[in-house]
Scaffold this motif. Structure first.
Motif, mmCIF file in Angstrom:
data_model
loop_
_atom_site.group_PDB
_atom_site.id
_atom_site.type_symbol
_atom_site.label_atom_id
_atom_site.label_comp_id
_atom_site.label_asym_id
_atom_site.label_seq_id
_atom_site.Cartn_x
_atom_site.Cartn_y
_atom_site.Cartn_z
ATOM 1 N N ASP A 121 3.262 -23.213 -90.472
ATOM 2 C CA ASP A 121 3.371 -22.045 -89.604
ATOM 3 C C ASP A 121 4.806 -21.522 -89.675
ATOM 4 O O ASP A 121 5.769 -22.271 -89.522
ATOM 5 C CB ASP A 121 3.029 -22.455 -88.172
ATOM 6 C CG ASP A 121 2.822 -21.265 -87.257
ATOM 7 O OD1 ASP A 121 3.777 -20.492 -87.084
ATOM 8 O OD2 ASP A 121 1.714 -21.112 -86.715
ATOM 9 N N THR A 122 4.944 -20.217 -89.897
ATOM 10 C CA THR A 122 6.257 -19.666 -90.206
ATOM 11 C C THR A 122 7.003 -19.146 -88.998
ATOM 12 O O THR A 122 8.209 -19.376 -88.864
ATOM 13 C CB THR A 122 6.131 -18.535 -91.255
ATOM 14 O OG1 THR A 122 5.478 -19.051 -92.413
ATOM 15 C CG2 THR A 122 7.487 -17.996 -91.649
ATOM 16 N N GLU A 123 6.318 -18.434 -88.099
ATOM 17 C CA GLU A 123 7.046 -17.754 -87.030
ATOM 18 C C GLU A 123 7.247 -18.625 -85.798
ATOM 19 O O GLU A 123 7.998 -18.270 -84.899
ATOM 20 C CB GLU A 123 6.350 -16.437 -86.649
ATOM 21 C CG GLU A 123 5.287 -16.533 -85.589
ATOM 22 C CD GLU A 123 4.034 -17.273 -86.030
ATOM 23 O OE1 GLU A 123 3.293 -17.760 -85.159
ATOM 24 O OE2 GLU A 123 3.804 -17.352 -87.252
ATOM 25 N N GLY A 124 6.582 -19.791 -85.727
ATOM 26 C CA GLY A 124 6.865 -20.745 -84.660
ATOM 27 C C GLY A 124 6.200 -20.481 -83.338
ATOM 28 O O GLY A 124 6.552 -21.112 -82.341
ATOM 29 N N SER A 125 5.214 -19.566 -83.276
ATOM 30 C CA SER A 125 4.549 -19.270 -82.007
ATOM 31 C C SER A 125 3.095 -19.747 -82.061
ATOM 32 O O SER A 125 2.595 -20.184 -83.093
ATOM 33 C CB SER A 125 4.586 -17.768 -81.728
ATOM 34 O OG SER A 125 3.599 -17.086 -82.479
ATOM 35 N N SER A 126 2.402 -19.589 -80.907
ATOM 36 C CA SER A 126 0.988 -19.965 -80.861
ATOM 37 C C SER A 126 0.086 -18.857 -81.399
ATOM 38 O O SER A 126 -1.121 -19.046 -81.520
ATOM 39 C CB SER A 126 0.584 -20.288 -79.415
ATOM 40 O OG SER A 126 0.747 -19.138 -78.592
ATOM 41 N N ALA A 127 0.661 -17.700 -81.717
ATOM 42 C CA ALA A 127 -0.138 -16.596 -82.266
ATOM 43 C C ALA A 127 -0.464 -16.870 -83.726
ATOM 44 O O ALA A 127 0.223 -17.627 -84.418
ATOM 45 C CB ALA A 127 0.624 -15.283 -82.125
ATOM 46 N N ASP A 128 -1.522 -16.234 -84.211
ATOM 47 C CA ASP A 128 -1.932 -16.362 -85.612
ATOM 48 C C ASP A 128 -1.245 -15.251 -86.418
ATOM 49 O O ASP A 128 -1.827 -14.214 -86.695
ATOM 50 C CB ASP A 128 -3.455 -16.243 -85.715
ATOM 51 C CG ASP A 128 -3.961 -16.429 -87.147
ATOM 52 O OD1 ASP A 128 -3.163 -16.877 -88.002
ATOM 53 O OD2 ASP A 128 -5.132 -16.111 -87.402
ATOM 54 N N VAL A 129 0.016 -15.499 -86.776
ATOM 55 C CA VAL A 129 0.831 -14.462 -87.408
ATOM 56 C C VAL A 129 0.992 -14.713 -88.892
ATOM 57 O O VAL A 129 0.516 -13.939 -89.729
ATOM 58 C CB VAL A 129 2.208 -14.361 -86.730
ATOM 59 C CG1 VAL A 129 3.066 -13.292 -87.413
ATOM 60 C CG2 VAL A 129 2.048 -14.045 -85.254
ATOM 61 N N MET A 130 1.664 -15.790 -89.254
ATOM 62 C CA MET A 130 1.895 -16.057 -90.672
ATOM 63 C C MET A 130 2.152 -17.536 -90.886
ATOM 64 O O MET A 130 2.727 -18.215 -90.030
ATOM 65 C CB MET A 130 3.068 -15.231 -91.215
ATOM 66 C CG MET A 130 4.403 -15.504 -90.554
ATOM 67 S SD MET A 130 5.744 -14.425 -91.151
ATOM 68 C CE MET A 130 5.394 -12.918 -90.236
ATOM 69 N N TYR A 131 1.699 -18.028 -91.992
ATOM 70 C CA TYR A 131 2.004 -19.380 -92.422
ATOM 71 C C TYR A 131 2.031 -19.385 -93.942
ATOM 72 O O TYR A 131 1.390 -18.566 -94.607
ATOM 73 C CB TYR A 131 1.009 -20.400 -91.872
ATOM 74 C CG TYR A 131 -0.419 -20.209 -92.317
ATOM 75 C CD1 TYR A 131 -0.908 -20.858 -93.447
ATOM 76 C CD2 TYR A 131 -1.286 -19.393 -91.601
ATOM 77 C CE1 TYR A 131 -2.217 -20.678 -93.865
ATOM 78 C CE2 TYR A 131 -2.597 -19.214 -92.008
ATOM 79 C CZ TYR A 131 -3.059 -19.861 -93.143
ATOM 80 O OH TYR A 131 -4.354 -19.680 -93.552
ATOM 81 N N GLY A 132 2.786 -20.297 -94.489
ATOM 82 C CA GLY A 132 2.909 -20.325 -95.949
ATOM 83 C C GLY A 132 3.692 -21.524 -96.414
ATOM 84 O O GLY A 132 4.011 -22.427 -95.641
ATOM 85 N N GLY A 133 4.011 -21.513 -97.673
ATOM 86 C CA GLY A 133 4.729 -22.640 -98.250
ATOM 87 C C GLY A 133 4.832 -22.513 -99.754
ATOM 88 O O GLY A 133 4.905 -21.408 -100.302
#
Length: 798
Positions: A360-372
């Protein structure tokens, strides 16, 4: 149809494997006839190796290979710390980052297998660079590791670790402008031995190790080593209700030692290791601007929450936090004494390393962005070295080195259903309405539920010739001179196809304009490294030395797309060059009971290489840059004492003034409204001015054929900046770590039981910082070290 990329990769592997196999066959064919000619009939078994008292007592008999030959530690005119396998095992130092508590001027950061860096004397803080090597080289059984993360495994069955400070470009060469870590494992034994241990601690920490060695025949010995380490999570996730930041490591090593004659030995090593952990959970720290209106709007638009925790023990991410590595390696070392004092050494090696992450990229509980990342790294190395006998007053070593590395990277980013709302600050319910009247919002809305991939494939060829000679002017005075000429080329292509839907896997037409590349880049350079040193021994227990050395770290290539409007030249990073001036004293006093070492140094660095985290074309990426000129200077002192039988003490203190001499176009800290900032004269990130450490152990006969013992370790580092922009929000340090152990063992060492605690004061300390201003406006995030851990260990030997 097979993708063209897969075909190219398959061809490359086959082509390099054939070349590597051919090289190994040539070496074997060259050695075999000569070996047969001098073969002794049925040689007797090698005698068992007696325990090296230096490994237990720390005296002047500690043997190191800092100059590619076996020498006493106190006779080597280099700032070096040698840590025996016994010392490592005594306090269960099985992690690379444990060197922080044992070595002056060292800072090892292991966030995960990819985000791993080793800095020495303030130089080398550049983790996660797929197109760039670390400034401090890592060598395992004589083999250079193309990235420090290859050593981020459990360090077990280790014979010795040597940490050399300052450029080591002459004999080791490959990217050692800061220094190097030289790790050697235990050899197979011609006497049967077995040792193992089991540990259990809080957070359900479990670790198991075992090593078996013995003869297969009179001329062949084998050694098998294995380990497994697991630990539950230590970070609370307030969104999922579960723990995160757990750990799992496992691996094995098999070695064969063949000694057909008294002057020929062949060592074959095969190993495999894996690591899985959930270390990707972002920890948001209470820095300036943590609740500005921009963040409030994003949270309100998505209905998300964030967790702010200065101790890094809480997160609110709703997405994955997984990282993992897999690696395998094989090497063959041939040592052949040719007669007349000549010794030929050949080390041929192959290593495969794979890294995968999804966080998870943005660090919140919302479904915003994740990657790697998905990274595959293959490297082939060959070192051919000839030690020359002493002729008159001169002895020397000459050699040839080849390094080939091919890396395939895929940086992926997934936008969730809340991405457009987060990026715009407009609630999900209103976005479709507004998007009808705003092309910009319509384009942003297309981000939702899409996957973006950026591919790169850096290829490195490096070839070098080197030589170093020692002139023994008098029995008390020596002069050493060495040179290494290296030629290196790197090339790659970087491209991004049209982003695809994460639901259907099909290209998203509205994002076709985000496709880019391929952009091709290539760099090539040839440069010398050199060493000139002199050492003088006024008495048998005292050595004075001075040296000038230069090392060069190869240039690099960014593995992400350049910023808009810039071409291939923006991908290139110039070579880093370090020139070191050093003087020191080494002493061995009172019948080897006291060793005192002191070194003064100054290192001038040109084109210092560093990482910058910033937004490029809508994605947060790490960019390689040249931070201009830098300088480190200071003093280091180490002492080893044995005041009474059974008591061993070691301590160090180091002062290091590491600054950017010229960095006019540096990154700006959050809160500064400027495109670049002049960091000239400011401290180098990740470089504390003071590092102090002390450790000691005491054992005593308590009767009944039992030995009781206790050990303690304490290390402290002063404040330093955790981010490249020297933001006061990332000022860290000023903390100490304390480890304790209490145990009992049998006199014959058949068993050993101990209880222990690590970081027993439960200090909260950040190991790594990132500027998250483009994702969380006004915010830095941090990754923290482990909290207090405690447990028990049972060891046994047969």
């Amino acid at each position: 149809m097979i993708p063209q990329r897969a075909l190219r990769s398959a061809w490359f592997v086959r082509h390099r494997w054939q070349r590597g196999a051919a090289l190994a066959l040539v070496l074997t064919a060259a050695a075999a006839p000569a070996a047969a000619a001098v073969a002794d009939p049925a040689p007797p078994p090698a005698p068992p190796l007696a325990p090296d008292p230096a490994l237990a007592d720390g005296g002047d008999q500690v043997v190191v290979t800092a100059r590619k030959t076996s020498e006493k530690l106190q006779d080597v005119p280099v700032a070096i710390t040698a840590i025996s396998g016994a010392d490592l095992a005594r306090n269960d130092h099985v992690r690379l980052e444990d060197l922080n508590q044992l070595v002056p001027s060292a800072n090892v950061v292991v966030t995960n297998g990819h985000q791993t860096s080793i800095s020495i004397r303030g130089v080398g803080n550049n983790p996660g660079s797929d197109g760039l090597e670390n400034s401090a080289g890592v060598f395992l059984d004589g083999v250079y590791l193309g990235r420090p993360g290859m050593a981020a495994t459990d360090l077990i069955d280790i014979k010795q670790i040597e940490v050399l400070r300052g450029p080591q470009g002459t004999l080791f060469g490959k990217n050692t402008t800061a220094g190097l870590v030289n790790i050697t494992t235990e050899l197979p034994s011609f006497t049967t031995e077995f040792k193992g241990q089991a540990s259990y601690g809080n957070f359900n920490y479990q670790q198991y190790q075992a090593s078996l060695s013995g003869p297969v025949s009179d001329t062949l010995a084998v050694r098998v080593t294995g380990y497994r380490t697991t630990r539950d999570g230590i970070v609370d996730n307030i969104t999922t209700g579960r723990k995160t930041s757990d750990l799992g490591r496992a691996g094995a090593r098999v070695q064969f030692l063949w000694k057909p004659t008294s002057n020929l030995s062949v060592r074959l090593i095969g190993e495999y290791g894996s690591e899985q952990q959930s270390s990707g959970a972002v920890s948001i720290i209470p820095t300036w601007g943590i609740t500005p209106n921009l963040i409030k709007a994003k949270l309100a638009a998505t209905g998300g929450t964030i967790a702010v925790d200065p101790r890094g023990r809480t997160t609110a991410v709703d997405g994955p936090t997984d990282t993992g590595t897999r690696q395998g390696a094989g090497s063959a070392q041939i040592d052949w004494e040719l007669g007349g004092g000549f010794k030929l050494t050949s080390i041929t090696a192959f290593r495969y390393w794979q890294y995968d992450s999804n966080s998870d990229t943005e660090g919140s509980s919302a479904d915003v962005m994740y990657g790697g990342y998905h990274i595959q790294d293959r490297q082939w190395t060959e070192e051919l070295r000839l030690a020359l006998p002493r002729i008159g007053r001169v002895d020397a070593v000459v050699g040839f080195y080849y390094f080939n590395q091919y890396v395939e990277t895929n940086q992926h980013l997934n936008y969730g259903k809340d991405a457009a709302a987060w990026l715009s600050g407009i609630p999900n319910a209103l976005l479709p309405v507004y998007a009808q009247y705003s092309p910009a919002l319509a384009g942003l809305l297309a981000y939702n539920r899409t996957r973006w991939n950026t591919y790169a494939d850096p290829l490195t060829h490096s070839i070098a010739a080197f030589g170093q000679a020692n002139w023994h002017v008098t029995p008390m005075w020596n002069i050493t001179a060495g040179i290494r000429q290296t030629h290196e080329t790197k090339r790659e292509q970087v491209y991004r196809p049209t982003p695809v839907s994460s639901v259907t896997g099909l290209p998203v037409a509205a994002l076709a304009g985000q496709a880019a590349g391929p952009i091709r880049a290539e760099i090539s350079n040839s440069a010398p490294s050199f060493l000139i040193s002199s050492d003088y021994h006024p008495t048998p227990g005292l050595m004075l030395y001075a040296l000038v050395s230069r090392g060069q770290k190869a240039g690099g290539l960014n593995t992400t797309l350049p910023p808009s409007g810039l071409g291939a030249d923006a991908l290139k990073v110039e070579p880093e060059v370090a020139t070191n001036y050093e003087a020191g004293i080494k002493s061995d006093l009172f019948a080897h009971r006291v060793q005192l070492n002191l070194s003064l140094f100054r290192t001038d660095i040109r084109n210092y290489q560093a990482n910058v985290l910033q937004e490029v074309n809508g994605q947060v990426v790490q960019l390689l840059t040249n931070a201009g000129a830098a300088r480190t200077q200071g003093v280091e002192a180490e002492a080893t004492l044995q005041p009474v039988t059974g008591l061993s003490l070691h301590g160090y203190a180091a002062y290091n003034d590491a600054t950017y001499r010229s960095y006019r176009n540096g990154p700006c800290p959050i809160g500064v409204a400027a495109p670049t900032c002049d960091l000239s004269g400011k401290p180098i990130a990740g470089a504390p001015k003071w590092t102090l450490g002390a450790n000691g152990s005491y054992e005593h006969d308590i009767g009944g054929r039992l030995i009781g013992y206790a050990s303690a370790e304490y290390s402290w580092r002063s404040h330093f900046y955790g981010s490249l922009d020297d933001s006061p929000m990332t000022l860290t340090g000023g903390y100490g770590l304390l480890n304790l152990r209490l145990g009992i063992r049998s006199k014959d060492r058949l068993w050993d039981l101990s209880v222990w605690g690590r970081n027993v004061t439960n200090a909260a300390y950040a190991t790594n910082y990132f500027n998250y201003g483009s994702v969380l406006p006004g915010t830095y995030v941090a990754f923290f070290g482990d909290p207090a851990t405690y447990g028990a260990t049972l060891r046994f030997n047969f």
